[in-house]
Design a protein around this motif. Structure first.
Motif, PDB file in Angstrom:
ATOM      1  N   ARG A 130       0.813  -1.220   0.000  1.00  0.00           N
ATOM      2  CA  ARG A 130       0.000   0.000   0.000  1.00  0.00           C
ATOM      3  C   ARG A 130       0.846   1.271   0.000  1.00  0.00           C
ATOM      4  O   ARG A 130       0.371   2.337  -0.320  1.00  0.00           O
ATOM      5  N   ARG A 190     -15.951  -7.195 -22.488  1.00  0.00           N
ATOM      6  CA  ARG A 190     -14.675  -7.528 -21.855  1.00  0.00           C
ATOM      7  C   ARG A 190     -14.778  -8.872 -21.148  1.00  0.00           C
ATOM      8  O   ARG A 190     -13.837  -9.673 -21.158  1.00  0.00           O
ATOM      9  N   MET A 194     -12.732 -12.091 -22.199  1.00  0.00           N
ATOM     10  CA  MET A 194     -11.808 -12.668 -21.221  1.00  0.00           C
ATOM     11  C   MET A 194     -12.051 -14.169 -21.081  1.00  0.00           C
ATOM     12  O   MET A 194     -11.108 -14.960 -20.968  1.00  0.00           O
ATOM     13  N   THR A 206      -6.804  -9.782 -15.363  1.00  0.00           N
ATOM     14  CA  THR A 206      -7.952  -9.506 -14.501  1.00  0.00           C
ATOM     15  C   THR A 206      -8.003  -8.017 -14.191  1.00  0.00           C
ATOM     16  O   THR A 206      -6.964  -7.350 -14.122  1.00  0.00           O
ATOM     17  N   GLU A 207      -9.214  -7.495 -14.019  1.00  0.00           N
ATOM     18  CA  GLU A 207      -9.347  -6.080 -13.687  1.00  0.00           C
ATOM     19  C   GLU A 207      -9.331  -5.845 -12.179  1.00  0.00           C
ATOM     20  O   GLU A 207      -9.251  -4.715 -11.723  1.00  0.00           O
ATOM     21  N   VAL A 208      -9.450  -6.921 -11.406  1.00  0.00           N
ATOM     22  CA  VAL A 208      -9.372  -6.809  -9.949  1.00  0.00           C
ATOM     23  C   VAL A 208      -8.402  -7.884  -9.456  1.00  0.00           C
ATOM     24  O   VAL A 208      -8.797  -9.022  -9.221  1.00  0.00           O
ATOM     25  N   PHE A 210      -6.164 -10.283  -7.234  1.00  0.00           N
ATOM     26  CA  PHE A 210      -6.436 -10.880  -5.920  1.00  0.00           C
ATOM     27  C   PHE A 210      -5.671 -10.127  -4.842  1.00  0.00           C
ATOM     28  O   PHE A 210      -4.498  -9.828  -4.976  1.00  0.00           O
ATOM     29  N   GLN A 211      -6.375  -9.842  -3.811  1.00  0.00           N
ATOM     30  CA  GLN A 211      -5.763  -9.195  -2.664  1.00  0.00           C
ATOM     31  C   GLN A 211      -6.174 -10.005  -1.452  1.00  0.00           C
ATOM     32  O   GLN A 211      -7.374 -10.115  -1.157  1.00  0.00           O
TER      33      GLN A 211
ATOM     34  N   GLU B 345     -17.713  -3.385  -7.609  1.00  0.00           N
ATOM     35  CA  GLU B 345     -16.774  -3.486  -6.498  1.00  0.00           C
ATOM     36  C   GLU B 345     -17.285  -2.726  -5.286  1.00  0.00           C
ATOM     37  O   GLU B 345     -18.059  -1.789  -5.400  1.00  0.00           O
ATOM     38  N   ASP B 346     -16.770  -3.167  -4.149  1.00  0.00           N
ATOM     39  CA  ASP B 346     -17.098  -2.529  -2.878  1.00  0.00           C
ATOM     40  C   ASP B 346     -16.283  -1.232  -2.728  1.00  0.00           C
ATOM     41  O   ASP B 346     -15.385  -0.957  -3.511  1.00  0.00           O
ATOM     42  N   PRO B 348     -13.664   1.372  -2.075  1.00  0.00           N
ATOM     43  CA  PRO B 348     -12.200   1.227  -2.039  1.00  0.00           C
ATOM     44  C   PRO B 348     -11.524   2.211  -1.094  1.00  0.00           C
ATOM     45  O   PRO B 348     -10.313   2.160  -0.923  1.00  0.00           O
ATOM     46  N   ALA B 352      -9.386  -1.588   2.026  1.00  0.00           N
ATOM     47  CA  ALA B 352      -9.689  -3.012   2.181  1.00  0.00           C
ATOM     48  C   ALA B 352      -9.940  -3.569   0.781  1.00  0.00           C
ATOM     49  O   ALA B 352     -10.246  -2.812  -0.137  1.00  0.00           O
ATOM     50  N   PRO B 353      -9.795  -4.903   0.592  1.00  0.00           N
ATOM     51  CA  PRO B 353     -10.080  -5.450  -0.742  1.00  0.00           C
ATOM     52  C   PRO B 353     -11.494  -5.062  -1.183  1.00  0.00           C
ATOM     53  O   PRO B 353     -12.407  -4.992  -0.366  1.00  0.00           O
ATOM     54  N   MET B 355     -13.333  -6.832  -3.130  1.00  0.00           N
ATOM     55  CA  MET B 355     -14.153  -8.037  -3.164  1.00  0.00           C
ATOM     56  C   MET B 355     -14.429  -8.404  -1.708  1.00  0.00           C
ATOM     57  O   MET B 355     -13.488  -8.533  -0.920  1.00  0.00           O
ATOM     58  N   LEU B 356     -15.699  -8.576  -1.373  1.00  0.00           N
ATOM     59  CA  LEU B 356     -16.056  -8.799   0.024  1.00  0.00           C
ATOM     60  C   LEU B 356     -15.331 -10.020   0.591  1.00  0.00           C
ATOM     61  O   LEU B 356     -14.807  -9.987   1.694  1.00  0.00           O
ATOM     62  N   PRO B 358     -12.378 -12.063  -0.903  1.00  0.00           N
ATOM     63  CA  PRO B 358     -11.482 -12.333  -2.027  1.00  0.00           C
ATOM     64  C   PRO B 358     -11.056 -13.804  -1.999  1.00  0.00           C
ATOM     65  O   PRO B 358     -10.744 -14.332  -0.937  1.00  0.00           O
ATOM     66  N   VAL B 359     -11.091 -14.450  -3.157  1.00  0.00           N
ATOM     67  CA  VAL B 359     -10.576 -15.827  -3.239  1.00  0.00           C
ATOM     68  C   VAL B 359      -9.549 -15.864  -4.365  1.00  0.00           C
ATOM     69  O   VAL B 359      -9.743 -15.223  -5.401  1.00  0.00           O
ATOM     70  N   PRO B 360      -8.457 -16.610  -4.169  1.00  0.00           N
ATOM     71  CA  PRO B 360      -7.408 -16.613  -5.201  1.00  0.00           C
ATOM     72  C   PRO B 360      -7.877 -17.235  -6.518  1.00  0.00           C
ATOM     73  O   PRO B 360      -7.336 -16.933  -7.571  1.00  0.00           O
ATOM     74  N   ILE B 365     -11.523 -11.287 -13.302  1.00  0.00           N
ATOM     75  CA  ILE B 365     -12.655 -10.452 -12.880  1.00  0.00           C
ATOM     76  C   ILE B 365     -12.766  -9.250 -13.814  1.00  0.00           C
ATOM     77  O   ILE B 365     -11.761  -8.618 -14.139  1.00  0.00           O
ATOM     78  N   SER B 367     -14.580  -5.623 -13.914  1.00  0.00           N
ATOM     79  CA  SER B 367     -15.187  -4.698 -12.956  1.00  0.00           C
ATOM     80  C   SER B 367     -16.061  -3.677 -13.655  1.00  0.00           C
ATOM     81  O   SER B 367     -15.649  -3.052 -14.631  1.00  0.00           O
ATOM     82  N   PHE B 370     -17.821   0.880  -9.032  1.00  0.00           N
ATOM     83  CA  PHE B 370     -18.296   0.707  -7.653  1.00  0.00           C
ATOM     84  C   PHE B 370     -19.810   0.716  -7.583  1.00  0.00           C
ATOM     85  O   PHE B 370     -20.457   1.498  -8.259  1.00  0.00           O
TER      86      PHE B 370
END
Lengths: 349, 429
Positions: A130, A190, A194, A206-208, A210-211, B345-346, B348, B352-353, B355-356, B358-360, B365, B367, B370
């Motif tokens: 961050r 998109r 994809m 990916t547009e988001v 993984f976090q 999306e939630d 930002p 915090a992520p 995605m409520l 997040p899964v690997p 995704i 988007s 928001f």
């Protein structure tokens, strides 16, 4: 890049050519000129600048003597007055990644632009993504020239004052700062494109990204359960009947504490549910469903728990952003800790 | 199952003596249609008003927008099951549609009386909100309708939506004997077996847990809104309106469902990029983690049994439902089905992520930015010259006071482009 850009580089004992794990305890050492990956960076700089010094520090030393190490690194910067700090790449080496992240964060605190690189799963990424621009790498130093070249690209933007574009186009790991933006195709197109690419095995982005969510380990109970003070927190939207405090049914900005000393059980005469996310009538008929006070009182009378805390905490757990929830959670924890509470039960709805 | 869709483009709508379509002009016999609406004794008052793109008009509150369609060949009726219509399986024969026109359901009738799921959608025909809402670019025939207040809430919902379908049916019927200017045929033909087999997993909110009733009005599958196991649809059924009726967002309307661009694009690429197997409608907002995981596992199982290698996943709701949606994605990936997730999306702003959960496994995704409209940076929505519907609009976090609908107003709280109509997205820095 400015013609006389001054760069100070940071590497660990291995990339500094001092030695492997057996040298992981060496303290901070400042050497003149570029060493290891700094040589590649110097090549890219060409006449545009100079790697004035390479700071070398052992992985264990940095992580075990962090304050001293950072003080020594900072001292070196005071002398060299760099325009840019470069650290790593650390690849998948965890201690090295943490050191690179810490060094870059410290440089930025002093107003010096900084860049590092490491594997996306390096603990240094989790801690510093961050704050710091991090170029993603693989696990192997085979990619070193490409990675250093990418670090150089980003460093050019950082030092020239040119506006930094989004992570996905510039090639750094996103720092969690997400902004509205219009893309060239509508969302449906998109998405279907994809899917076609993913199924054909072609590259896609990916547009988001993984976090990983922050994991919170449960605190261990510090005394015997039969001696412990237990509190109840409900996100079920429990309110005193008639909503005298004018609570909302969702997207809560705050929570409410109510004293319950002497109260054996919750009844629908005095309490009700006000929550925008489930069928409230069941809980309004018997509020103990969302805050099982009667059951906890029973355990108290049986001596299973020491005592029920003097206050309950309630709010509606609907649509509250995670960041806000973290803030509210920390406040609740502090309030309960100040009240001598040993443990609490979070009642799910 | 072969379905031909005949399209009658509408370039203008006028009130007139006879309901008819001629060269893009739709004439609406207002009194005759209103008589038909008012002949239902459950209707206390009804009116018809026109709103055209670019006009300084705000429509409040908007419950639904319906595209006029009519079945001219083949079994069943369009928008089957809802409001007591025939439940004969649809998707075959020929269906006519009036494109470029919407029948808007304007009523204060709440979905249910259990709290949550309040009406908050309104449409602007000009200004910043209109630019990002696809139904604002339609010529909208607004059915301003209120039912007998003494009826129960489910009956009021049925009456109001039935009124809108009555209007929609009358308009579309004007095309029944005409030759459509545009035709498109939809059929899941046999294709090159080497093409990847895909399903579309369409997650639909159920209001059952929220309202405590399996009969609460909402997006329905052949009229059902209750929590049901994963349900396999032929895409033609959806084009005939088998999944219809509104939910609370501006993008969960009958119109967006029948014109779902993600579904249409997948379908149109059947035989070139994909072997499209069908649509699995998965209900969301189950109440326990157990149920959520089970519905996710069962959705993946159905997809696997169909032979799917890929899945496009969309959804239409808020937070709670995210769990079964993302677990469905995870269950698909774990069984070897490659997924793409189209989602908003939630918030930002707290780092915090977005995605409520997040899964690997969610590595693809797309988007649509928001879901909270206040994060879009829209200009304030200007005052309007004319309001269709209620001149007073409920407001406030406690929903305890009213403001003039004419505005200026903040945007409605949710912008949730469930099916990817727009180019809005978000990028990370």
């Amino acid at each position: 890049m400015a013609g006389s850009l001054k760069v100070v580089y940071f590497v660990n004992q291995f990339f500094g050519g001092v030695g492997a794990e057996e040298k992981a305890n060496i303290p901070v050492e400042v050497k003149k000129g570029p060493i290891g990956p700094a040589r590649l960076f110097q090549q890219l700089l060409g006449d545009g600048g100079t790697v004035e010094a390479t700071i070398i520090c052992g992985d264990n030393y940095f992580n075990e003597q962090r304050e001293q190490a950072l003080a020594d690194v900072t001292q070196a910067w005071r002398e060299a007055k760099p325009d840019l700090v470069v650290a790593g790449p650390a690849f998948d080496a965890g201690r090295y990644g943490l050191a690179c992240g810490a060094v870059c964060a410290a440089a930025q605190d002093l107003g010096i632009p900084a860049i590092t690189a490491m594997h996306p799963e390096n603990p240094g990424v989790l801690t510093y993504r961050r704050q710091v621009y991090i170029v993603p790498t693989g696990t192997s130093p085979v990619d070193l020239p490409d990675v250093v070249s990418q670090m150089f690209q980003i460093a050019q933007k950082l030092t020239s004052g040119e506006e930094m574009g989004p992570a996905e186009t510039e090639g750094y790991l996103g720092r969690g700062i997400r902004k509205v933006s219009e893309r060239s195709e509508p969302g449906y197109k998109r998405a279907v494109d994809m899917l076609a690419k993913k199924l054909r095995g072609e590259p896609f982005q990916t547009e988001v990204p993984f976090q990983a969510p922050e994991a919170v380990p449960a605190a261990s109970l510090q005394r015997d359960l039969s001696q412990a003070t237990i509190a109840l927190i409900s996100t079920g939207g429990l309110i005193p009947i008639g909503n005298p405090d004018r609570q909302v049914s969702g997207n809560a900005e705050r929570y409410f504490s109510y004293p319950i000393d002497g109260l054996e059980s919750l009844t629908g005469d005095d309490w009700e549910a006000f929550h925008g996310g489930y069928y409230n009538q069941i809980a309004s008929d018997n509020p103990n469903y969302i805050l099982p006070l009667s059951h906890l009182r029973h355990l108290e009378s049986q001596g299973v728990i020491g005592r029920v805390a003097s206050q309950i905490i309630t709010l509606p757990g609907v649509s509250t952003p995670v960041a806000k929830s973290k803030h509210l959670g920390a406040e609740m924890a502090q309030e309960l800790k100040d009240a001598g509470v040993d443990a609490c039960i979070l009642v799910a709805t | 199952m072969r379905l031909e869709i005949g399209t009658f483009p509408v370039h203008d709508v006028v009130f007139g003596a006879q309901t008819q379509w001629r060269d893009g002009l739709l004439e609406v016999a207002r009194d005759e249609i209103l008589d038909a609406v008012r002949s239902d004794p459950r209707i206390a008052k009804a009116d018809l008003e026109l709103a055209k793109p670019g006009e300084s008009v705000r429509i409040w509150p908007v419950r639904d927008v319906v595209e006029p369609r009519v079945k001219v060949e083949g079994p069943g009726v369009v928008y089957p099951g809802i409001c007591g219509r025939s439940i004969t399986t649809v998707g075959e024969g020929r269906t006519h549609r009036l494109s470029g026109v919407g029948v808007v359901e304007v009523s204060e009738t709440p979905w249910h009386e259990a709290g949550g799921d309040h009406l908050f959608v309104y449409l602007d025909m000009s200004g910043p909100w209109s630019e990002i809402i696809p139904t604002s670019s339609l010529i909208n025939l607004c059915v301003v309708v209120e039912p007998d207040p003494n009826l129960g809430v489910d009956a009021r919902n049925d009456a109001v939506h039935n009124a809108v379908l009555t209007v929609s049916d009358r308009l579309a019927a004007a095309t029944a004997s005409l030759d459509p200017p545009e035709r498109e045929t939809f059929e899941l033909t046999d294709v090159d077996p080497s093409l990847p087999k895909v399903v579309y997993i369409l997650c639909l909110h159920s209001p059952q847990a929220m309202s405590g009733s399996p009969a609460t009005f909402c997006t329905s599958t052949y009229g059902l809104t209750q929590l049901t196991p994963p349900w396999l649809f032929h895409p033609n059924e959806i084009l005939d309106g088998a999944i219809t009726g509104p939910y609370r967002t501006a993008f969960a309307t009958s119109w967006t469902m029948a014109n779902n661009p993600a579904l249409l694009d997948l379908y149109r690429r059947h035989g070139t990029d994909f072997n499209f197997l069908g649509v699995i409608a998965t209900r969301t907002e189950w109440t326990t983690q157990h149920e959520k995981e089970m519905t996710a596992n069962q959705t993946a199982k159905v997809a696997k049994m169909l032979g799917a290698e890929g899945a496009l996943i969309t959804w239409d709701a808020g937070g709670n439902e995210f769990i079964e949606v993302i677990r469905t994605l995870q269950a698909c990936e774990r069984s070897g089905i490659k997924t793409v997730f189209l989602t908003s999306e939630d918030d930002p702003t707290g780092s915090a992520p977005t995605m409520l959960e997040p899964v690997p496994e969610a590595d693809a995704i797309v988007s649509t930015s928001f879901f909270r409209a206040d994060l879009l940076g829209l200009d304030p929505l200007p005052p309007v010259d004319r309001v269709i519907g209620n001149p007073q609009k409920i407001s406030g976090r406690l929903r305890d006071h009213y403001v003039p609908t004419a505005g200026p107003l903040p945007a409605p709280q949710r912008y949730d482009d469930h099916y990817g109509f727009s180019k809005l997205s978000s990028v990370e820095y």
